[in-house]
Structures are given as C-alpha cells and as structure tokens.
Enzyme design. Structure first.
Site, PDB file in Angstrom:
ATOM      1  CB  ALA A   5      -0.898   0.017   1.233  1.00  0.00           C
ATOM      2  CB  SER A   6       3.625   2.155   2.135  1.00  0.00           C
ATOM      3  OG  SER A   6       4.819   2.907   2.181  1.00  0.00           O
TER       4      SER A   6
END
Lengths: 245, 245
Positions: free
Chosen positions: A30-31
């Site tokens: 996600a990052s």
C-alpha cells in the site's frame, strides 16, 4: 567500479568475524515510499555496498494505523497535495517507475496481497522479493489491480511461476497459519515502535533474536544516510552504481 | 579544500549571468527540525557550495497548523516516541547542539519570538541570522526561555546588541506593522502549500516575486539531496567542509 571495491572491503570485515548488521524492512505494498526504500535497499545489497543481512517482512499497514491511531498523510488536504509532488520527484530520485493511483481506494485493499507475501515468505522465500516488486509494479506502477483473485494470480505468474504454483500459493495465503503470521509480523513492528511504513529496523550488535533487545528505528525512505552512519558503512545516494568515488 | 573549488565554479556561473536559484526558509523557532535545516543551509551558503540566494522568513507555525488542520507529530504517542530518538541522531548528524525540552509546552509559546524576528528582519536584517540562532540555542539548546520579556532581551543581547538596542527591538516587535508582517509571511507560506516547518521553497527560474508563479516545496530537513538536484548543484551531506571530494 567503486561499488566493487567496497564490496570487497565489506566481505573482508565479514571474514574478520565482526557482527553483520541486521536490517528488517517492514512494508505493505500500500505504501509507495516503501517501494522506494525497497529498491534502494535491494540495490545496496545487490552491489554489495552494504555488508548487512536484509530481511523482507511484509506486514499489514492497516493494522499499524489502527493500533497507533495514525492516519494516512493524504487525509490532510495540504499534506496530500504536497505528497503528490514529493512522491513524483522521490520516485525519480530513487529510480522506481511510480505513477499516481487512479483510484486511491486501491491503497486500502492490500490485506490479501500482504497475506500472499507471507505465504511466499514461508513456502517460496526465493520468490518473496520478485513477488513484492511485481505487486508494487501493478499497484503503484500502473500495472493492474492486486485486490482481485485474478490480479494476484497474474502477479504470481509475473514472477515466472506457472499457473498451478500460483494457484497453490494463493490458496495457501488463506490458511490460518499464514493469517496468523501476518498478524504476528505486524505485532513485531508495533513492538519496535512502528506507526507507518516503511519501518526499517536495524540491529548492529550480535544479539540473538530476542525482541526485547533494542532495535534502532528508521521511518520512511529518507533516513538512509543516517542508517548508513549507524552501521559505519557508506551512503552514496539511492544509486550507488553511479557514484564516482 | 573541495568547497572552495566549488564556490569558485558557482561564482563563475553567477558571472555568466545564469539565474541564481532563490531559497526561502520559512521557520518558527518552535520547530527543532527547522534548526537543523537552518544550520545546514547557512553552512552551504557560508562555504559557497551552493550558488543560491537564501532568505530567512520567520513565520508563525501555530497559524499554519490552525489553517491546515495539521497537528504536531508528537501528539501521536508512537510518533512522539520515535521523534525523540530521531531528533537526537539528526541533531548529531546535522551538527546542532539540540537537547530535548524539559517542558514541551515551551514549544507552543513562540509568538513573541517570531514577532521579534520579524522586527529584526525589518529594522536590523543583519541581526536576523544571529538572533534566530540565539533563540534556538535558548529554546532547543537548553539556554533559557524565549517566552518572557527577560528571555527575549537576553537573546537580543546574546547577539552583541547593547541593552538599549535590545529594548528598542523588543518594543518594535509589538507594533502593528510587525504583527501584520508576521501574519503576511505565514499567509505566503500557506499559499506555497505549507502545513508544517521547516518549509523550504525554491525557485530556479528568473521570475519576479509574483507568488502566483510556481515555487517548489520541500518539507522538513531531509530533502536537501533532492533540493540540490533540483538546482543542479552538489549535495555532500550536512557537513560539506568534511567532504573529501
């Protein structure tokens, strides 16, 4: 090439029996900043510039945010606006083909992907790095979704797995022990102070794996110079192979 | 020394009539990371490593936080804990004698200090840098308070001002035009996207001072490598004089 000479020096240190620093990279695909940290770490390892044992530890960022009460930076309007520009130039600087998400909600649907990475860590550790890169290339590189069964299957096959191995690994990622592993990895990161990603933890002493012993924490992809200093090893920016030293 | 050679090259570029990059450092002495950015910028200017016009622009961080809805990082428990360690090593790395605050509330009482800095910017611009450093040395270097009249008077005299000049500058800092100036500086930073400090804005083109023309933003003290790249100038870490190049 400079990196080669340094690699030799590092190997010599290792042969002299000095404790080799351990670096744990906790990340969630996600990052996007975690992608930049990942590529830079892999580059330092591949070129042998850093004499360190690097472990990839996929965790669940949603769990970290919930446990600490932290919120994604982009939920603050001014921060979101800044981050868009900052990400673009940091991606260029670190050398990852990152493109902005068409639908930011995709960022919050990585639970299945993180379970898949934990299944790989257990059943096919030699695939973990490639699969991680493949998932990032899909989500943050414009290469497709990683929330659907189909998207995850394609990601597996993108690493060279055949269809049947991909299906097996995907099935494994739903098993109780894999789910428990993801939870436990997230807990370890929390114990080491994590409130976001990437969470890089470093141990330079020769202690065993007792988590009560201190690990030094580095949050984000912008502390590599300080991380290098803590290890007493060189930092040449995100592209050590271009260094003229 | 390497820096000297670089300074010569930079001056040559200036003589050839290239647009000199402008760097605005927006800061509040409340912010310890701003101190690190300040010292590093002043070092690059003093050694002539960067050919850039650097302007010190004291603004009011409280106003920035209020306008954007941002909160100090330390209000999140895990972030506060990390920040304590991170600040200590970053201070060592950047070379500022930063010590943790005994009473964190002191961080929120910088309005009078920021007005004083704006009075200096108008009435005694040659004192602005020294006074800024003096205020930081008091607040974040364990040198005393900067909230009381007495503390501010001492800070002024610490720069070599006599008692009478110090009193005059302090009196000036309460004038309406100085208060208005601080507000306006804060507004300018907001227009340039600020949501925290230090807020470093860069313009590399030869545009005039029209704020509608784009400025590139750098938040924090950990983007100097990218700032240097944007200017096409070198980055040698926070201590360019120690560079062996």
């Amino acid at each position: 090439m400079a990196a080669k000479g340094l690699a030799t020096a590092a190997s010599a240190a290792r042969r002299r029996g000095r404790a080799v620093p351990k670096i744990d990279l906790f990340y969630d695909v996600a990052s996007p900043y975690s992608w930049l940290a990942f590529e830079t770490l892999m580059r330092y390892r591949d070129l042998g510039v850093w004499d360190a044992d690097i472990t990839l530890r996929p965790f669940f960022l949603g769990g970290i945010m919930k446990a600490t009460g932290n919120k994604p930076p982009a939920t603050l309007k001014a921060k979101g606006k800044y981050m868009k520009g900052d990400l673009a130039r940091m991606a260029k600087y670190h050398g990852a083909p990152l493109v902005p998400l068409k639908d930011p909600r995709a960022m919050f649907e990585t639970l299945a992907a993180q379970r898949l990475l934990n299944a790989a860590a257990v059943d096919a550790p030699e695939q973990l790095e490639g699969l991680t890169r493949e998932l990032w290339t899909r989500l943050w590189g414009g290469g497709g979704d990683i929330a659907s069964e189909q998207g995850l299957q394609e990601a597996c096959m993108g690493t060279g797995m055949d269809a049947s191995s991909a299906r097996s690994l995907l099935a494994r990622s739903g098993d109780a022990d894999i789910k428990a592993r993801l939870k436990e990895e997230t807990e370890v990161a929390l114990r080491r102070g994590a409130f976001g990603a990437p969470w890089i933890s470093l141990r330079t002493c020769a202690d065993d794996d007792d988590d009560r012993k201190p690990w030094e924490a580095f949050f984000g992809c912008d502390r590599f110079d300080v991380l290098a200093q803590a290890m007493g090893q060189p930092w040449f920016g995100p592209h050590p192979s271009l260094s003229k030293l």
